[in-house]
Scaffold this motif. Structure first.
Motif, PDB file in Angstrom:
ATOM      1  N   THR A  61       0.817  -1.197   0.000  1.00 60.27           N
ATOM      2  CA  THR A  61       0.000   0.000   0.000  1.00 60.27           C
ATOM      3  C   THR A  61       0.856   1.254   0.000  1.00 60.27           C
ATOM      4  O   THR A  61       1.740   1.413   0.833  1.00 60.27           O
ATOM      5  N   VAL A  62       0.620   2.128  -0.953  1.00 56.29           N
ATOM      6  CA  VAL A  62       1.275   3.425  -0.974  1.00 56.29           C
ATOM      7  C   VAL A  62       0.241   4.472  -1.307  1.00 56.29           C
ATOM      8  O   VAL A  62      -0.842   4.180  -1.797  1.00 56.29           O
ATOM      9  N   SER A  63       0.585   5.737  -1.071  1.00 55.96           N
ATOM     10  CA  SER A  63      -0.336   6.819  -1.387  1.00 55.96           C
ATOM     11  C   SER A  63      -0.464   6.971  -2.890  1.00 55.96           C
ATOM     12  O   SER A  63       0.506   6.846  -3.639  1.00 55.96           O
ATOM     13  N   ALA A  64      -1.634   7.266  -3.358  1.00 57.34           N
ATOM     14  CA  ALA A  64      -1.861   7.435  -4.788  1.00 57.34           C
ATOM     15  C   ALA A  64      -1.303   8.756  -5.269  1.00 57.34           C
ATOM     16  O   ALA A  64      -1.295   9.743  -4.561  1.00 57.34           O
ATOM     17  N   SER A  65      -0.808   8.776  -6.493  1.00 57.40           N
ATOM     18  CA  SER A  65      -0.284  10.000  -7.077  1.00 57.40           C
ATOM     19  C   SER A  65      -1.407  10.811  -7.693  1.00 57.40           C
ATOM     20  O   SER A  65      -2.323  10.271  -8.301  1.00 57.40           O
ATOM     21  N   ALA A  66      -1.321  12.141  -7.545  1.00 58.14           N
ATOM     22  CA  ALA A  66      -2.330  13.024  -8.123  1.00 58.14           C
ATOM     23  C   ALA A  66      -2.010  13.345  -9.578  1.00 58.14           C
ATOM     24  O   ALA A  66      -2.828  13.928 -10.287  1.00 58.14           O
ATOM     25  N   GLU A  67      -0.833  12.987 -10.058  1.00 54.86           N
ATOM     26  CA  GLU A  67      -0.435  13.305 -11.416  1.00 54.86           C
ATOM     27  C   GLU A  67      -1.012  12.288 -12.398  1.00 54.86           C
ATOM     28  O   GLU A  67      -1.268  11.135 -12.052  1.00 54.86           O
ATOM     29  N   THR A  68      -1.205  12.710 -13.619  1.00 55.76           N
ATOM     30  CA  THR A  68      -1.600  11.779 -14.670  1.00 55.76           C
ATOM     31  C   THR A  68      -0.397  10.902 -14.994  1.00 55.76           C
ATOM     32  O   THR A  68       0.748  11.294 -14.790  1.00 55.76           O
ATOM     33  N   PRO A  69      -0.603   9.677 -15.504  1.00 57.59           N
ATOM     34  CA  PRO A  69       0.517   8.786 -15.786  1.00 57.59           C
ATOM     35  C   PRO A  69       1.607   9.400 -16.663  1.00 57.59           C
ATOM     36  O   PRO A  69       2.785   9.302 -16.321  1.00 57.59           O
ATOM     37  N   PRO A  70       1.288  10.067 -17.800  1.00 52.58           N
ATOM     38  CA  PRO A  70       2.372  10.655 -18.597  1.00 52.58           C
ATOM     39  C   PRO A  70       3.140  11.728 -17.841  1.00 52.58           C
ATOM     40  O   PRO A  70       4.367  11.804 -17.927  1.00 52.58           O
ATOM     41  N   ALA A  71       2.415  12.569 -17.087  1.00 57.77           N
ATOM     42  CA  ALA A  71       3.093  13.623 -16.327  1.00 57.77           C
ATOM     43  C   ALA A  71       3.981  13.024 -15.251  1.00 57.77           C
ATOM     44  O   ALA A  71       5.100  13.492 -15.012  1.00 57.77           O
ATOM     45  N   ALA A  72       3.492  11.979 -14.581  1.00 57.33           N
ATOM     46  CA  ALA A  72       4.280  11.327 -13.541  1.00 57.33           C
ATOM     47  C   ALA A  72       5.545  10.706 -14.135  1.00 57.33           C
ATOM     48  O   ALA A  72       6.622  10.781 -13.540  1.00 57.33           O
ATOM     49  N   ALA A  73       5.424  10.084 -15.310  1.00 56.63           N
ATOM     50  CA  ALA A  73       6.587   9.467 -15.948  1.00 56.63           C
ATOM     51  C   ALA A  73       7.628  10.514 -16.311  1.00 56.63           C
ATOM     52  O   ALA A  73       8.834  10.299 -16.130  1.00 56.63           O
ATOM     53  N   ARG A  74       7.189  11.667 -16.799  1.00 56.32           N
ATOM     54  CA  ARG A  74       8.132  12.742 -17.118  1.00 56.32           C
ATOM     55  C   ARG A  74       8.815  13.247 -15.858  1.00 56.32           C
ATOM     56  O   ARG A  74      10.013  13.555 -15.861  1.00 56.32           O
ATOM     57  N   HIS A  75       8.039  13.353 -14.782  1.00 61.83           N
ATOM     58  CA  HIS A  75       8.597  13.812 -13.512  1.00 61.83           C
ATOM     59  C   HIS A  75       9.671  12.850 -13.013  1.00 61.83           C
ATOM     60  O   HIS A  75      10.731  13.265 -12.521  1.00 61.83           O
ATOM     61  N   VAL A  76       9.420  11.550 -13.159  1.00 61.95           N
ATOM     62  CA  VAL A  76      10.394  10.549 -12.736  1.00 61.95           C
ATOM     63  C   VAL A  76      11.659  10.646 -13.573  1.00 61.95           C
ATOM     64  O   VAL A  76      12.779  10.621 -13.045  1.00 61.95           O
ATOM     65  N   ARG A  77      11.504  10.778 -14.907  1.00 62.03           N
ATOM     66  CA  ARG A  77      12.687  10.885 -15.762  1.00 62.03           C
ATOM     67  C   ARG A  77      13.501  12.123 -15.421  1.00 62.03           C
ATOM     68  O   ARG A  77      14.733  12.093 -15.403  1.00 62.03           O
ATOM     69  N   CYS A  78      12.811  13.218 -15.127  1.00 64.85           N
ATOM     70  CA  CYS A  78      13.503  14.449 -14.747  1.00 64.85           C
ATOM     71  C   CYS A  78      14.244  14.263 -13.425  1.00 64.85           C
ATOM     72  O   CYS A  78      15.386  14.709 -13.272  1.00 64.85           O
ATOM     73  N   ALA A  79      13.619  13.577 -12.482  1.00 65.18           N
ATOM     74  CA  ALA A  79      14.249  13.332 -11.186  1.00 65.18           C
ATOM     75  C   ALA A  79      15.503  12.480 -11.344  1.00 65.18           C
ATOM     76  O   ALA A  79      16.522  12.704 -10.669  1.00 65.18           O
ATOM     77  N   VAL A  80      15.463  11.497 -12.255  1.00 65.80           N
ATOM     78  CA  VAL A  80      16.621  10.649 -12.507  1.00 65.80           C
ATOM     79  C   VAL A  80      17.791  11.491 -13.015  1.00 65.80           C
ATOM     80  O   VAL A  80      18.927  11.368 -12.543  1.00 65.80           O
ATOM     81  N   GLU A  81      17.525  12.355 -13.984  1.00 65.78           N
ATOM     82  CA  GLU A  81      18.595  13.183 -14.548  1.00 65.78           C
ATOM     83  C   GLU A  81      19.183  14.130 -13.502  1.00 65.78           C
ATOM     84  O   GLU A  81      20.400  14.310 -13.415  1.00 65.78           O
TER      85      GLU A  81
END
Length: 388
Positions: free
Chosen positions: A2-22
């Motif tokens: 169980t984790v908290s749900a993300s408020a971001e849409t899937p594409p936006a969340a994926a971009r956010h993750v890629r940005c965080a990685v860089e």
């Protein structure tokens, strides 16, 4: 899990993750001036006040009225962890970082063993550092197969003697015959302080991982006995629930679950023993400790441990939410805050740093799922990278 749900849409969340990685990758390279920075120390788990290793002995005398008996110099353990978490290099940047980390690790070597601290301050080499260092160096091509065999042969000598007196499981002072100890205690390392014969389940898991990278356990009856007995010891620790109290050197239960998941991801024989109870433990621990109704979301380091463990076990449920939550907690400079990763055995002194937390967070965000979704031209877009 169980984790908290993300408020971001899937594409936006994926971009956010890629940005965080860089951003995290840039931080780790920027923060490394000649080597991975030494961990900070703190007397509290929040790291509200931290101090360096150079000043640690004076702090312990002032606040705890105790002297550890050695100066806490700069350490090489952070470099060992960082190299272990770094996937085998595929780009020039990654190869450069691996080589720099490797040189730093080698500065802490004594013969076939590795010390926690850089320089000889009297603190002996240990099996935790040796297991992490040797495994990471070998998997990055910085040790030959022959070197690995020689290191593992010495590592196996740190198992508790076969005539150790057995005691009921749960006795903190019990020695388990043929289970990896934290220290060799054989008197071979000159000017090294005696630390006493003891076990730590996370250290044992890290030593066991590297022991199984070599073929010695398949060729030697005594080596096979150490691997088999250490495997059973870790299974007992997991299934007993004692991992929930942390270990002598690793205060977080998640650190143990992650260390065990590495064995599952790399060795089918380990997966056969641990996978089912480890999956149950991950789910139960997360449900009990990380939902908002039970005190809020986990800290970044605990969340990174859980994300990595889930990936190592092939679990996908909840991973998108974990990635999004981890990305949202990143700081403006690309790092995540210091959190206790390990501690001194005798004293409540915790080690951690933004560099350590960020190394784990980056590895957690670069799991198989996010790597496959990343753009082909991106640093994070490689599709063949094992999880740390």
């Amino acid at each position: 899990m169980t984790v908290s749900a993300s408020a971001e849409t899937p594409p936006a969340a994926a971009r956010h993750v890629r940005c965080a990685v860089e951003r995290a990758w840039c931080y780790l390279n920027r923060a490394m001036d000649g080597g991975a920075p030494s961990a900070q120390l703190s007397l509290d788990v929040s790291f509200s006040r931290s101090f360096s290793g150079a000043g640690a002995r004076a702090v312990l005398r002032e606040h705890l009225g105790a002297d550890p008996g050695f100066d806490l110099a700069d350490e090489a353990f952070t470099a060992m962890v960082a190299l272990m978490l770094l996937p085998p290099a595929a780009t020039a940047e990654e190869k450069s970082l691996a080589l720099r980390l490797g040189r730093q690790i080698e500065a802490a070597r004594w013969q076939r063993r590795y010390r926690f601290f850089l320089g000889a301050n009297g603190f002996p080499a240990d099996t935790d550092c040796t297991g992490l260092a040797v495994g990471a160096l070998y998997q990055h091509g910085l040790l030959t197969a022959a070197d690995l065999t020689a290191h593992v042969a010495d590592l196996l000598h740190a198992a508790a003697p076969a005539d150790s007196v057995p005691r009921p499981y749960g006795d903190d002072d019990a020695l388990r015959a043929r289970v990896f100890m934290v220290y060799w205690e054989d008197g071979l390392e000159p000017h090294a302080l005696r630390r006493g014969r003891k076990h730590d389940p996370v250290a044992c898991a890290n030593a066991l991982y590297t022991a199984q990278l070599s073929d010695l356990h398949a060729e030697s009856e005594s080596a096979a006995a150490v691997v088999s007995t250490s495997t059973r010891y870790l299974a007992e620790h997991l299934e007993s629930g004692r991992y929930l109290n942390g270990t002598r050197y690793y205060p977080s239960p998640d650190a143990f679950l992650y260390a065990l998941s590495r064995l599952c991801a790399r060795f089918p024989s380990s997966a056969q023993v641990y996978s089912a109870p480890l999956r149950r433990a991950l789910q139960e621990h997360e449900e009990a400790n990380s939902s908002p109704r039970n005190g809020g979301e986990p800290g970044p380091l605990a969340l990174a441990f859980r994300t990595l463990a889930a990936d190592n076990l092939g679990l996908t449920a909840g991973q998108d939410q974990r990635h999004a939550l981890l990305a949202r907690t990143q700081q403006s400079d690309g790092s995540w805050p210091a959190s206790p990763y390990y501690r001194m055995g005798r004293f409540p002194v915790y080690f951690g740093s933004p560099y350590l937390t960020t190394a784990f967070a980056l590895a957690a965000l670069r799991t198989r799922q996010t790597l496959q979704a990343a753009a082909p031209h991106s640093f994070s877009g490689r599709t063949a990278a094992p999880t740390g």
